[in-house]
Scaffold this motif. Structure first.
Motif, PDB file in Angstrom:
ATOM      1  N   UNK A 138     -51.460  38.376  36.028  1.00  0.00           N
ATOM      2  CA  UNK A 138     -50.900  39.725  35.861  1.00  0.00           C
ATOM      3  C   UNK A 138     -51.980  40.792  35.696  1.00  0.00           C
ATOM      4  N   UNK A 139     -53.157  40.381  35.265  1.00  0.00           N
ATOM      5  CA  UNK A 139     -54.237  41.337  35.029  1.00  0.00           C
ATOM      6  C   UNK A 139     -54.884  41.791  36.334  1.00  0.00           C
ATOM      7  N   UNK A 140     -55.310  43.047  36.346  1.00  0.00           N
ATOM      8  CA  UNK A 140     -56.124  43.553  37.445  1.00  0.00           C
ATOM      9  C   UNK A 140     -57.531  42.972  37.333  1.00  0.00           C
ATOM     10  N   UNK A 141     -58.313  43.081  38.400  1.00  0.00           N
ATOM     11  CA  UNK A 141     -59.716  42.694  38.312  1.00  0.00           C
ATOM     12  C   UNK A 141     -60.390  43.533  37.238  1.00  0.00           C
ATOM     13  N   UNK A 142     -61.147  42.893  36.368  1.00  0.00           N
ATOM     14  CA  UNK A 142     -61.753  43.509  35.180  1.00  0.00           C
ATOM     15  C   UNK A 142     -60.706  43.878  34.131  1.00  0.00           C
ATOM     16  N   UNK A 143     -59.492  43.387  34.286  1.00  0.00           N
ATOM     17  CA  UNK A 143     -58.464  43.597  33.274  1.00  0.00           C
ATOM     18  C   UNK A 143     -58.797  42.826  32.002  1.00  0.00           C
ATOM     19  N   UNK A 144     -58.261  43.284  30.890  1.00  0.00           N
ATOM     20  CA  UNK A 144     -58.639  42.730  29.585  1.00  0.00           C
ATOM     21  C   UNK A 144     -57.401  42.321  28.801  1.00  0.00           C
ATOM     22  N   UNK A 145     -57.500  41.165  28.164  1.00  0.00           N
ATOM     23  CA  UNK A 145     -56.472  40.689  27.249  1.00  0.00           C
ATOM     24  C   UNK A 145     -56.960  40.880  25.815  1.00  0.00           C
ATOM     25  N   UNK A 146     -56.138  41.548  25.011  1.00  0.00           N
ATOM     26  CA  UNK A 146     -56.421  41.741  23.590  1.00  0.00           C
ATOM     27  C   UNK A 146     -55.343  41.003  22.795  1.00  0.00           C
ATOM     28  N   UNK A 147     -55.758  40.197  21.833  1.00  0.00           N
ATOM     29  CA  UNK A 147     -54.806  39.428  21.028  1.00  0.00           C
ATOM     30  C   UNK A 147     -55.037  39.711  19.554  1.00  0.00           C
ATOM     31  N   UNK A 148     -53.968  40.062  18.844  1.00  0.00           N
ATOM     32  CA  UNK A 148     -54.004  40.067  17.385  1.00  0.00           C
ATOM     33  C   UNK A 148     -53.535  38.687  16.950  1.00  0.00           C
ATOM     34  N   UNK A 149     -54.493  37.851  16.555  1.00  0.00           N
ATOM     35  CA  UNK A 149     -54.198  36.448  16.269  1.00  0.00           C
ATOM     36  C   UNK A 149     -54.300  36.203  14.773  1.00  0.00           C
ATOM     37  N   UNK A 150     -53.195  35.721  14.188  1.00  0.00           N
ATOM     38  CA  UNK A 150     -53.164  35.415  12.763  1.00  0.00           C
ATOM     39  C   UNK A 150     -53.388  33.929  12.570  1.00  0.00           C
ATOM     40  N   UNK A 151     -54.408  33.589  11.790  1.00  0.00           N
ATOM     41  CA  UNK A 151     -54.723  32.182  11.602  1.00  0.00           C
ATOM     42  C   UNK A 151     -55.360  31.958  10.245  1.00  0.00           C
ATOM     43  N   UNK A 152     -54.853  30.949   9.531  1.00  0.00           N
ATOM     44  CA  UNK A 152     -55.479  30.522   8.288  1.00  0.00           C
ATOM     45  C   UNK A 152     -56.246  29.220   8.480  1.00  0.00           C
ATOM     46  N   UNK A 153     -56.172  28.656   9.696  1.00  0.00           N
ATOM     47  CA  UNK A 153     -56.812  27.374   9.963  1.00  0.00           C
ATOM     48  C   UNK A 153     -57.768  27.527  11.148  1.00  0.00           C
ATOM     49  N   UNK A 154     -59.007  27.110  10.951  1.00  0.00           N
ATOM     50  CA  UNK A 154     -60.021  27.223  12.005  1.00  0.00           C
ATOM     51  C   UNK A 154     -59.624  26.461  13.255  1.00  0.00           C
ATOM     52  N   UNK A 155     -58.865  25.388  13.087  1.00  0.00           N
ATOM     53  CA  UNK A 155     -58.471  24.570  14.234  1.00  0.00           C
ATOM     54  C   UNK A 155     -57.606  25.361  15.211  1.00  0.00           C
ATOM     55  N   UNK A 156     -56.744  26.252  14.698  1.00  0.00           N
ATOM     56  CA  UNK A 156     -55.901  27.072  15.576  1.00  0.00           C
ATOM     57  C   UNK A 156     -56.760  27.996  16.426  1.00  0.00           C
ATOM     58  N   UNK A 157     -57.757  28.599  15.805  1.00  0.00           N
ATOM     59  CA  UNK A 157     -58.642  29.514  16.529  1.00  0.00           C
ATOM     60  C   UNK A 157     -59.462  28.764  17.567  1.00  0.00           C
TER      61      UNK A 157
END
Length: 248
Positions: A195-214
């Protein structure tokens, strides 16, 4: 005597706001975040299928809670101002990038991100996606800037399948701390990549209390994008701002 009485409400308002908003940074305080489900006046309440939605207000602050978890907060006089630390950081990242032409926001909440983007990038085509119609109603009744832009009541994955040439995709789909399973799904990010254009960027607000999820998220994004993933931990919070660009 009359003068002192007239000044007291102004002093009280400033003192109370300073308790909830840091004067130096202009950001919301941890005290407010931790007690937001019991502060202020209840403006709206909805409970259905195990999802409790509240809108509360105190002076210039108005906020949205889902299952007593604070989702969004605005200043009613300036609803485009970002008050959360992770959103303030995200705004600095955006301002370092070329202005986007097409933005897709996945997850509306109280619309703080949407309001900021509408003001900051008025020429961009902004589309917000939210699958809960009651949250859309709350935004339109209590948080909207009354600006142009589309809001779809739809599942994010469905909208992504028909999205093309998007410059920025902003992913903020957490309603509580636990991440939805599809946020670790390779196919989900492959759809975002397409879905992204060339040079398009994905930004995520990611909530994590466990390093394994990240770590799991990083591995999935690396496989799809083939690029290094930028991750910024917001000090004192479980929020991580994840940024990855489509360059292949």
């Amino acid at each position: 005597m009359t003068k002192s009485i007239a000044l007291y409400p102004c002093w009280f308002m400033l003192n109370t706001m300073n308790k909830y908003i840091h004067g130096s940074s202009g950001l919301i305080s941890r005290h407010f975040i931790e007690h937001s489900s019991s502060l202020g006046q209840l403006l709206y309440w909805h409970n259905q299928h195990g999802i409790n939605i509240q809108v509360r207000e105190h002076q210039q602050l108005r906020w949205l809670l889902i299952n007593n978890t604070l989702q969004s907060v605005i200043l009613t006089r300036s609803p485009q101002v970002l008050l959360f630390p992770h959103l303030a950081y995200l705004a600095t990242v955006w301002q370092q990038r070329p202005a986007p032409k097409k933005i897709l926001e996945l997850g509306l909440g109280g619309g703080a991100i949407r309001n900021f983007l509408l003001k900051q990038y008025p020429q961009a085509q902004l589309t917000s996606v939210e699958k809960n119609p009651h949250i859309i109603d709350c935004y339109q009744d209590f948080f909207t800037l009354n600006e142009q832009g589309q809001i779809y009541c739809e599942d994010a994955q469905t909208v992504l399948k028909s999205a093309v040439n998007i410059d920025w995709i902003i992913l903020d789909l957490f309603s509580e701390l636990d991440a939805p399973r599809f946020l670790f799904d390779l196919c989900f990010y492959q759809t975002i990549y397409e879905a992204l254009a060339q040079r398009g960027i994905l930004f995520i607000n990611f909530l994590s209390q466990h390093a394994s999820q990240l770590t799991q998220l990083q591995l999935v994004l690396k496989r799809v994008f083939g690029e290094a993933v930028s991750i910024k931990k917001i000090t004192g919070f479980v929020n991580h701002i994840v940024v990855v660009e489509k360059t292949l």
